[in-house]
Design an enzyme around this catalytic site. Structure first.
Site, PDB file in Angstrom:
ATOM      1  N   CYS A  45      52.897  45.637  -2.452  1.00 18.92           N
ATOM      2  CA  CYS A  45      53.148  45.747  -3.894  1.00 18.92           C
ATOM      3  C   CYS A  45      54.176  46.836  -4.189  1.00 18.92           C
ATOM      4  CB  CYS A  45      51.848  46.032  -4.645  1.00 18.92           C
ATOM      5  SG  CYS A  45      50.596  44.760  -4.431  1.00 18.92           S
TER       6      CYS A  45
HETATM    7  C1  BEZ Z   1      49.627  45.031  -0.395  1.00 17.03           C
HETATM    8  O1  BEZ Z   1      50.308  45.162  -1.409  1.00 17.03           O
HETATM    9  O2  BEZ Z   1      50.008  45.447   0.690  1.00 17.03           O
HETATM   10  C2  BEZ Z   1      48.317  44.327  -0.481  1.00 17.03           C
HETATM   11  C3  BEZ Z   1      47.581  44.372  -1.655  1.00 17.03           C
HETATM   12  C4  BEZ Z   1      46.356  43.736  -1.717  1.00 17.03           C
HETATM   13  C5  BEZ Z   1      45.875  43.083  -0.607  1.00 17.03           C
HETATM   14  C6  BEZ Z   1      46.627  43.013   0.554  1.00 17.03           C
HETATM   15  C7  BEZ Z   1      47.862  43.654   0.620  1.00 17.03           C
END
Ligand code: BEZ
Length: 211
Positions: A45
């Site tokens: 994210c």
């Molecule tokens: C991420 O942004 O890395 C992420 C967020 C939620 C679940 C898995 C990965």
């Protein structure tokens, strides 16, 4: 039922890193991209939100306003934005909506309970100036999106809303486009003065008409 292409994008009021957002007022006559991410302070994210900030000028050129969203509270968003700048070199320059009560997530079907019953998936909604949904894309949490692809689709949507053309596989702005099969050759000669080449009677290419 999930929002589908051609449906009216629901209006909403929500808190964001840029204050209270009234969605329709915020969009005005612009195009819009509303995208959700699963969670603040997570790696993928962080890269996505920084990339959208880096590309903000490209969205501006296309008269398109971008808004991010997750179910995290506003305080969490505000605490996270500094990390996005540190990690990606791009400071957040568009609103990040806080949706802790799932109001917007539920309106847009951004929570897919069989994937995760509390977090938003990586949804993308492109909304036209008529407030109708023009594109939906859903990615899993483990896969970061390609926002160049979102820009590419916006280029296609904006072009094809003004001309009787469609865009072929892997098309990018400036490349030849396809004349609608509903248009006769005689009509096509008038509408597309740069000419066209016929590969099949139903597959005719012409230079991008608005360039
Ligand atoms: C991420 O942004 O890395 C992420 C967020 C939620 C679940 C898995 C990965």
């Amino acid at each position: 039922m999930a929002l589908q292409l051609g449906d009216v994008a629901p209006d909403f009021t929500a808190e964001s890193t840029e204050g209270t957002i009234h969605f329709y007022d915020y969009l005005g006559d612009s195009w819009g991209v509303l995208f959700s991410h699963p969670k603040d302070f997570t790696p993928v994210c962080t890269t996505e939100l920084g990339e959208v900030a880096r590309l903000k000028g490209e969205f501006d050129k296309r008269n398109t306003k971008v808004l991010g969203l997750s179910v995290d509270p506003l305080q969490s968003h505000n605490d996270w934005v500094g990390d996005i700048k540190d990690a990606t070199g791009s400071a957040l320059n568009y609103p990040l909506i806080a949706d802790p009560d799932h109001t917007v997530s539920d309106l847009y079907g951004m929570i897919h309970p069989n994937a995760n019953d509390t977090l938003t998936v990586r949804s993308v909604f492109v909304v036209g100036p008529d407030k109708k949904v023009k594109l939906t894309i859903t990615y899993p949490a483990s896969t970061g999106r390609n926002f160049q692809e979102i820009l590419r689709v916006i280029d296609s949507l904006q072009l094809t809303s003004g001309y009787s053309v469609s865009t072929p596989v892997n098309w990018t702005a400036g490349e030849d486009v396809i004349i609608s099969p509903a248009i006769s050759d005689d009509d096509a000669r008038e509408r597309f003065p740069k000419g066209f080449r016929t590969v099949k009677s139903y597959l005719r290419f012409t230079p991008q008409p608005n360039r």
